[in-house]
Design an enzyme around this catalytic site. Sequence first.
Site, PDB file in Angstrom:
ATOM      1  N   GLU A   7      -1.801  -9.377 -11.127  1.00  0.00           N
ATOM      2  CA  GLU A   7      -2.233  -9.763  -9.790  1.00  0.00           C
ATOM      3  C   GLU A   7      -3.754  -9.694  -9.612  1.00  0.00           C
ATOM      4  O   GLU A   7      -4.239  -9.460  -8.511  1.00  0.00           O
ATOM      5  CB  GLU A   7      -1.475  -8.927  -8.758  1.00  0.00           C
ATOM      6  CG  GLU A   7       0.002  -9.287  -8.856  1.00  0.00           C
ATOM      7  CD  GLU A   7       0.905  -8.677  -7.835  1.00  0.00           C
ATOM      8  OE1 GLU A   7       1.783  -9.400  -7.348  1.00  0.00           O
ATOM      9  OE2 GLU A   7       0.754  -7.488  -7.521  1.00  0.00           O
ATOM     10  N   HIS A  60      -3.286  -2.156  -3.932  1.00  0.00           N
ATOM     11  CA  HIS A  60      -2.009  -2.821  -3.608  1.00  0.00           C
ATOM     12  C   HIS A  60      -0.885  -1.847  -3.918  1.00  0.00           C
ATOM     13  O   HIS A  60      -0.810  -1.299  -5.019  1.00  0.00           O
ATOM     14  CB  HIS A  60      -1.839  -4.096  -4.433  1.00  0.00           C
ATOM     15  CG  HIS A  60      -0.438  -4.634  -4.401  1.00  0.00           C
ATOM     16  ND1 HIS A  60       0.232  -4.909  -3.228  1.00  0.00           N
ATOM     17  CD2 HIS A  60       0.444  -4.942  -5.398  1.00  0.00           C
ATOM     18  CE1 HIS A  60       1.442  -5.369  -3.497  1.00  0.00           C
ATOM     19  NE2 HIS A  60       1.599  -5.390  -4.815  1.00  0.00           N
ATOM     20  N   TYR A 111      -6.883   6.350  13.860  1.00  0.00           N
ATOM     21  CA  TYR A 111      -7.235   6.291  12.439  1.00  0.00           C
ATOM     22  C   TYR A 111      -6.734   5.012  11.773  1.00  0.00           C
ATOM     23  O   TYR A 111      -7.353   4.517  10.833  1.00  0.00           O
ATOM     24  CB  TYR A 111      -6.783   7.553  11.686  1.00  0.00           C
ATOM     25  CG  TYR A 111      -7.924   8.535  11.603  1.00  0.00           C
ATOM     26  CD1 TYR A 111      -8.401   9.153  12.745  1.00  0.00           C
ATOM     27  CD2 TYR A 111      -8.569   8.777  10.397  1.00  0.00           C
ATOM     28  CE1 TYR A 111      -9.491  10.009  12.701  1.00  0.00           C
ATOM     29  CE2 TYR A 111      -9.657   9.628  10.336  1.00  0.00           C
ATOM     30  CZ  TYR A 111     -10.114  10.243  11.487  1.00  0.00           C
ATOM     31  OH  TYR A 111     -11.197  11.067  11.429  1.00  0.00           O
TER      32      TYR A 111
HETATM   33  P1  13P Z   1       1.208  -5.170 -12.348  1.00  0.00           P
HETATM   34  O1  13P Z   1       1.945  -4.081 -13.111  1.00  0.00           O
HETATM   35  O2  13P Z   1       1.039  -6.411 -13.190  1.00  0.00           O
HETATM   36  O3  13P Z   1      -0.081  -4.650 -11.789  1.00  0.00           O
HETATM   37  O4  13P Z   1       2.140  -5.565 -11.124  1.00  0.00           O
HETATM   38  C1  13P Z   1       2.620  -4.518 -10.308  1.00  0.00           C
HETATM   39  C2  13P Z   1       2.885  -4.944  -8.920  1.00  0.00           C
HETATM   40  O5  13P Z   1       2.710  -4.170  -8.013  1.00  0.00           O
HETATM   41  C3  13P Z   1       3.408  -6.291  -8.660  1.00  0.00           C
HETATM   42  O6  13P Z   1       3.428  -6.546  -7.286  1.00  0.00           O
END
Ligand code: 13P
Length: 210
Positions: free
Chosen positions: A73, A92, A119
Amino acid sequence: MSEHALRAQLASLAASLFARGFSVGSAGNISVRLEDGFLITPTNSCLGRLAPERIARLDADFRHVGGDKPSKEVFMHRAFYLARPEAGAVVHLHSTMATAVACLPDVDAANPIPPLTPYFVMRVGRTMPLVPYYRPGDAAMEPAIHAAATHARAVLLANHGPVVSGRTLEDAVHAAEELEEAAKLFLLLRGANPRLLTPAQVDDLLTNFT
Ligand code: 13P
């Protein structure tokens, strides 16, 4: 901070998120901006057990130049860095409460979590739009994330999870934690008609605390 120190900080913050259940298995990915490129967690790596020296290195054009194979990603992170020049890091997660909100059909797609607490507003900002569902790793989501990130520090990917930016790695991690707490409060208070922060209170927070 040196690249060596940033690698250690990334591994340590990721392990802390994993230890507290913000990420399970190999879910999630984290990146941080360097002077001449980026560090990003390797694909299929566990945030709880990152080896700092194996974290992937990208050049300034997001090409893989060192370390293990980067997250699938990278484009999700690139969308934020290109849309938000002040962003120094992107986190993420598939954290439970935020992802639960991302699965609800009846939320306001422009801003699924209302301003409940200071917050959340201070760390995540005024709005956090919902981006439509794409398969994880599908580069087709980049334009949608880029468009949403132009107006927001964080987005929620439908049926997938949050993506949060910050000026520094610590900022981005703090914002991701606040987002998860806000999502928990939102779910706890569903149907209870909670008092929200007023637009003036939100303006005050964004003027005085960011
Ligand atoms: P990756 O292991 O390639 O970073 O993907 C993990 C993930 O959170 C997919 O949404």
